[in-house]
Write an enzyme that holds these catalytic residues in place. Structure first.
Site, short mmCIF file in Angstrom:
data_model
loop_
_atom_site.label_atom_id
_atom_site.label_comp_id
_atom_site.label_asym_id
_atom_site.label_seq_id
_atom_site.Cartn_x
_atom_site.Cartn_y
_atom_site.Cartn_z
N CYS A 32 0.85 -1.19 0.00
CA CYS A 32 0.00 0.00 0.00
C CYS A 32 0.89 1.23 0.00
O CYS A 32 1.54 1.54 1.01
CB CYS A 32 -0.92 -0.02 1.23
SG CYS A 32 -1.76 1.55 1.55
N CYS B 251 0.14 3.86 2.67
CA CYS B 251 0.52 3.37 4.00
C CYS B 251 2.01 3.59 4.25
O CYS B 251 2.44 3.99 5.34
CB CYS B 251 0.17 1.90 4.16
SG CYS B 251 -1.58 1.50 3.94
#
Length: 301
Positions: free
Chosen positions: A218, A221
């Site tokens: 991600c 993230c």
């Protein structure tokens, strides 16, 4: 943000109230107002975007730096046998492998930076494969399906967990922090039981718990995680920071479903056993503002 397609049937409106949460042990939903939600920008498992503004203390993406005196922390690998042995020897430590090409201009730019990074991250192992060095290294590249240089792969416990291609120093730093963070003040959670134990341990001291829920691959993230590390050190007396990767195992994925997490990164704000709210997004300023708001500081946007 990345979207968890498995759970998302219809996109919630950006100003909608928090969804009704189940009431498992230690979790009681409260009716505080919902913070602003950032719009999703990236589908699940898409190649992470290149974050901006991440800097390493020794240098930055915009500064020229001379390589350190030696590169003894970067292990040069000349065959598949040496490669496999290095992964075994690393055990559960993060291993960062850079595949380079002697003719690549990007290689000459990234290699000195990786050497500097290796000297600052003693709990991370760094391997270097010169893809055009010999037939043995070319065969290794074919086996690992590496076609371009520089290319970075990340391993833990001999499992290939992440790949990057065509990245700069800032992205490399973010990846190393995200996948190799073992010693910061951010508590690493690996199951629902870990979450409940953490919450029970802080019901009495009234500390705010900020739980960072993400996924392994991600980009947003990874982008926000250096900020999480910095805040965990600056706010250690009043805030507890923790994180969980939802795709680490079935228990973590079930936790995401139970908490109705449909986008990542999602930050859950928990105090005295109650989920007080959440922030969905990777905006550094907005995250700090939400943490302050749940600590009782009036914040205006």
């Amino acid at each position: 943000m990345a979207t968890i397609a498995n759970f998302l049937l219809s996109k919630p409106p950006s100003s909608s109230p928090l969804p009704t949460l189940p009431a498992p042990l230690f979790f009681r939903h409260t009716t505080s107002s919902s913070p602003r939600r950032a719009k999703p920008k990236q589908p699940l498992f898409a190649r992470p975007g290149r974050p901006r503004g991440l800097t390493l203390r020794a240098t930055s993406a915009t500064q020229k730096s001379s390589p350190p005196a030696s590169d003894e922390r970067v292990q040069k690998v000349h065959s598949a046998e040496e490669f496999d042995e290095a992964l075994r020897a690393a055990k559960d430590r993060l291993v960062v492998v850079e595949y380079v090409d002697s003719r690549s201009a990007s290689t000459s730019r990234m290699l000195p930076f990786m050497v500097q990074l290796s000297r600052q991250c003693n709990d991370v192992e760094f391997l270097l494969v010169m893809g055009d060095e010999s037939e043995a290294t070319r065969e290794l590249c074919r086996r690992e399906k590496v076609n371009k240089a520089p290319h970075f792969t990340f391993y833990k416990s001999m499992e290939r967990i992440h790949d990057e291609e065509g990245i700069g120093p800032d992205q490399l730093v973010g990846d190393v922090l995200y996948y190799g963070d073992n010693h910061s003040a951010v508590k690493q959670l690996h199951s629902r039981e870990d979450v409940e134990k953490l919450i029970e341990g802080h019901k009495a001291d009234d500390k705010l718990i900020v739980l960072d829920v993400g996924l392994k691959n991600c980009g947003p993230c990874v982008k926000v995680y250096p900020t999480v590390i910095k805040l965990s050190k600056q706010m250690s007396e009043t805030v507890v920071f923790a994180r969980m990767n939802g795709d680490e195992n079935e228990s973590c994925m079930q936790f995401l479903k139970d908490m109705d997490v449909i986008e990542v990164p999602t930050f859950l704000f928990i105090r005295a056993g109650e989920i007080r709210g959440r922030y969905v997004g990777s905006g550094k300023g907005e995250l700090i503002g939400e943490i302050l708001r749940y600590q009782g500081v009036r914040v205006t946007y």
